[in-house]
Design an enzyme around this catalytic site. Structure first.
Site, PDB file in Angstrom:
ATOM      1  CE  LYS A  19      21.632  70.421 -41.080  1.00 25.08           C
ATOM      2  NZ  LYS A  19      21.518  71.724 -41.765  1.00 25.08           N
ATOM      3  CB  ILE A 444      28.315  83.737 -53.925  1.00 25.68           C
ATOM      4  CG1 ILE A 444      27.628  85.096 -53.986  1.00 25.68           C
ATOM      5  CG2 ILE A 444      29.465  83.807 -52.950  1.00 25.68           C
ATOM      6  CD1 ILE A 444      28.464  86.193 -54.638  1.00 25.68           C
ATOM      7  CB  CYS A 656      28.686  86.796 -46.403  1.00 26.64           C
ATOM      8  SG  CYS A 656      29.502  85.518 -45.451  1.00 26.64           S
ATOM      9  CG  HIS A 707      21.589  83.760 -45.073  1.00 28.90           C
ATOM     10  ND1 HIS A 707      22.314  84.648 -45.829  1.00 28.90           N
ATOM     11  CD2 HIS A 707      22.474  82.873 -44.589  1.00 28.90           C
ATOM     12  CE1 HIS A 707      23.592  84.307 -45.783  1.00 28.90           C
ATOM     13  NE2 HIS A 707      23.716  83.234 -45.039  1.00 28.90           N
TER      14      HIS A 707
END
Length: 767
Positions: A19, A444, A656, A707
């Site tokens: 990551k 959201i 989602c 995203h």
């Protein structure tokens, strides 16, 4: 002798090394060679951890997603990225997220980015994959460089390699035709490339190839059944031995089909389909290997090794060398190493830790089973005794069982799930109270988790910042979020969730019956990792969890402030859930706990409450014949949570990356006043569900793909909303992003939301 192998290993690293390496590269803070070196080191470390297995997976490592890897191996790149130059890995990231590192985009003359590939869930897991794209003109061309490079690394490390690839039928099934073409029409030319790939692997001395076909645990019509027979009869001439791997469910009516495919071996999931194993053995040709998934690859509880051996020993005697054992599926879905949990964080004390097994520990369980089967239980008697003690302690622990919670469950009635009046009557009262314009805008829930937020949270957890100091820091971030939203002129605001580490873990930390880890990370997609809380016992809410933060945010503005909660089904599906009672029972317990929070928010004067059910569809059984029962208790759990409020209180929910066509009536049954969904990556295709279904309530189709770092234009948002208005009456449409904004930067969020608000004004002017 029983053979041991693994279907796949977590690629992120025990401390999320992948990551951080990815994000550093994308930000221009490190080089491409440095990123590739991290990948190489992770692969080598993973192979070392699996060195005691008879066969080790190679090719399961991916820099973003294994399905996207397969698309590149097959030369199936979207046309929009075929003209770019530079390193192939940069092109790979363009498909995954719309762009690669800034330096790479400058070199490729692509600074504005491209449309990212559509993303959806990998069967019924919380792992996301990049959807393969097909047209009638699609051509496949082998590029085995990635797999061959990893195979060469494995050989240098003396790894007993078993390459892993996605099977051809599953690959076609999980992709999407971008025109009216039939995906199965592509199978013949696709098989030519698979044949070439297998021959390439054979020339490298590969003996076994694992070819993943989880599609076999779903309901298949005659065309797809025929596709399996066609595919494997063509591939049977390969010089490598094929192990067709199925997982995530039962074979059911596909048992005979799977058993008789002309391959050397078949892997089945005995966690979900143990009862199928003995009948399957009777169907298998005498030469075929049967790999049985006996360790749960999707949950973190220790395996009851003695009970497993009671079942396995007669099978081992019957099959002999034809028996392989493995986890049920790839260990991608569990954390890497329980030994990382040296610092006992919160409730993950030594007792609960003794009940758990992460990926590394599951490999040890596999080894113990193999030794017991090959040499007798006496050879591992101490390990079996220790395992028995842990399993029995968990089974009888008073921390797991709470009589008061069970008593509350027995008092559930249908009335708890009913609003006072229907949507039409509620909408009138809500409009009078909230006074929102047409095409109201909102987000959201979350805003960027800045370095300052993460630093304050880290200091607080380390004891370097006291409770008062932490609250001051979080309130400053909440005020920033509120002020920015007011400047943007959003209509319904959120507090930004600065205090929340994760939308599920945050609640798990505050509920009795939950424990949480320090390093229990699993990959959701790309560099996005989640740390699911551990639902180990009966659930109750000792105190309010969000009310003070939301009240503070509301005190800063005269605009409506949304209370933000995660719904019971999503908390369930995104947790490591106890396996000693039905999931539905745990979900009802969660519903009662979150219902208390909803009512407390309403009492505090919060008139808009969002209860996210992002994972509702994710929990669907893979076979449609089992959907109704799941949807019954899932929808009922949401309604119990949401429907104790007055008509004037507006309930939102969010979902989602879900396909809605086949469950739209169940979503309508949830009776949320407003539902927000992802539609930006699919160019509003998800709204096709509303062509034949008159959805009765309000809906916000996401118009900003959070995203991707790309910033949507005002014109693009207007076009998307105009498409939506063709299906949903304008007076019932909201304008919002498709998901929370915590992973984005303020520099991206502010212009994107500015364009979104400007688009809403254009829509109102033209209404």
């Amino acid at each position: 002798m029983v053979t041991t192998h693994n279907l796949g290993f977590p690629r992120i690293g025990a401390k999320r090394e992948l990551k951080f390496a990815l994000e550093a590269y994308w930000k221009g803070q490190s080089s491409l060679p440095a990123l590739k070196q991290v990948g190489k080191e992770l692969r080598q470390g993973n192979w070392s951890l699996q060195s005691r297995l008879d066969l080790v997976p190679v090719g399961d490592f991916a820099f973003y997603d294994q399905v996207l890897d397969m698309s590149f191996t097959l030369g199936n790149l979207p046309a929009r990225v075929q003209g770019f130059h530079g390193d192939q890995l940069d092109n790979y990231f363009r498909v995954a997220r719309g762009r690669s590192a800034e330096s790479a985009e400058e070199h490729a003359h692509c600074c504005g980015g491209v449309a990212a590939g559509e993303m959806t869930k990998w069967f019924d897991t919380n792992y996301h994959y990049i959807v393969p794209e097909f047209t009638a003109e699609t051509q496949f061309k082998l590029d085995a460089s990635r797999l061959l490079e990893q195979l060469a690394e494995a050989k240098a490390q003396n790894v007993k390699a078993k390459p892993v690839i996605v099977g051809p039928v599953t690959y076609l099934a999980i992709g999407k035709a971008k025109d009216d073409s039939n995906r199965l029409a592509l199978l013949p030319q696709l098989l030519q490339v698979y044949t070439e790939l297998l021959e390439t692997l054979a020339t490298q001395g590969v003996e076994w190839v694992q070819i993943d076909e989880p599609l076999l645990v779903t309901e298949l019509d005659a065309d797809w059944q025929h596709a399996f027979n066609l595919a494997y009869h063509q591939l049977k001439s390969s010089r490598v031995k094929l192990l067709v791997a199925t997982y995530f469910g039962q074979l059911a009516d596909n048992q005979y089909l799977a058993a008789n495919l002309p391959v050397a071996g078949l892997h089945v999931d005995a966690i979900n389909g143990r009862h199928e194993v003995l009948p399957l053995i009777g169907m298998l040709p005498a030469h075929k290997v049967l790999s049985i998934g006996v360790i749960n690859g999707r949950n973190i509880w220790k395996t009851d090794l003695n009970a497993t051996l009671d079942w396995l020993e007669p099978i081992a005697e019957r099959l002999g060398d034809r028996l392989w054992i493995a986890p049920s599926c790839s260990l991608l879905h569990v954390p890497v190493d329980l030994d990382s949990e040296q610092k006992l964080a919160g409730k993950l004390d030594s007792e609960i830790k003794s009940w758990l097994a992460y990926a590394k520990q599951k490999l040890e369980e596999l080894r113990i089973l193999a030794v017991a089967l090959n040499q007798g239980r006496a050879a591992v008697k101490d390990a079996l005794a220790s395992n028995h003690t842990a399993v029995e302690t968990r089974r009888h622990s008073q921390r797991v069982h709470n009589p008061a919670v069970k008593a509350a469950l027995e008092k559930l009635t249908p009335a708890l799930g009913q609003r006072q009046n229907g949507y039409t009557q509620r909408a009138v009262k809500q409009a009078a109270l909230l006074k929102l314009p047409k095409y109201p805008t909102t987000t959201i829930g979350s805003f960027p988790q800045t370095a300052e937020i993460r630093h304050a949270r880290s200091q607080f957890k380390a004891g370097e910042l006291d409770q008062a100091g932490y609250q001051v820091a979080m309130k400053a971030e909440i005020e920033r979020s509120v002020r920015e939203q007011e400047k943007l002129e959003l209509d319904v605001l959120v507090h930004g969730e600065a205090e929340r580490n994760d939308m599920v873990e945050y609640f798990g930390e505050q509920l009795n019956g939950y424990a949480f880890s320090q390093f229990g990370w699993v990959q959701s997609y790309g560099s996005r990792c989640v740390k699911p809380p551990i639902l180990f016992g009966d659930i109750s809410r000792p105190k309010a969890m969000t009310v003070d933060w939301i009240k503070y945010a509301q005190s800063l503005t005269s605009k409506p402030m949304k209370g933000m909660l995660t719904g019971p089904v999503t908390i369930l599906n995104w947790s490591f859930v106890r396996d000693d009672q039905p999931r539905s029972v745990s979900c009802y317990q969660l519903a009662l706990a979150i219902r208390q929070e909803v009512l407390d928010l309403e009492k505090a004067g919060i008139n808009v409450i969002q209860i996210d059910e992002a994972a509702l569809r994710e929990g669907l059984p893979l076979r449609k014949s089992q959907w109704n029962e799941y949807l019954r208790w899932a929808v009922e759990s949401f309604r119990i949570t949401a429907n104790g409020v007055a008509d004037e209180t507006q309930i939102h929910t969010h979902m989602c990356y879900s396909e809605f066509n086949d469950i739209i009536s169940a979503i309508a049954d949830m009776d949320a006043d407003v539902i927000t969904i992802e539609t930006s990556r699919s160019d509003m295709e998800l709204l096709d569900a509303f062509d034949n279904f008159n959805y009765p309530n309000e809906i916000g189709p996401g118009v900003y793909d959070i995203h991707s770092p790309n910033i949507p234009t005002q014109e693009h948002i207007v076009q998307l909303m105009q498409k939506a208005a063709e299906r949903i009456p304008a007076e019932r449409l909201w304008v919002n992003p498709d998901c929370g904004l915590k992973t984005r930067q303020w520099a991206e969020v502010l212009p994107a939301l500015g364009n979104m608000v400007a688009a809403a004004k254009v829509l109102r002017a033209n209404a």
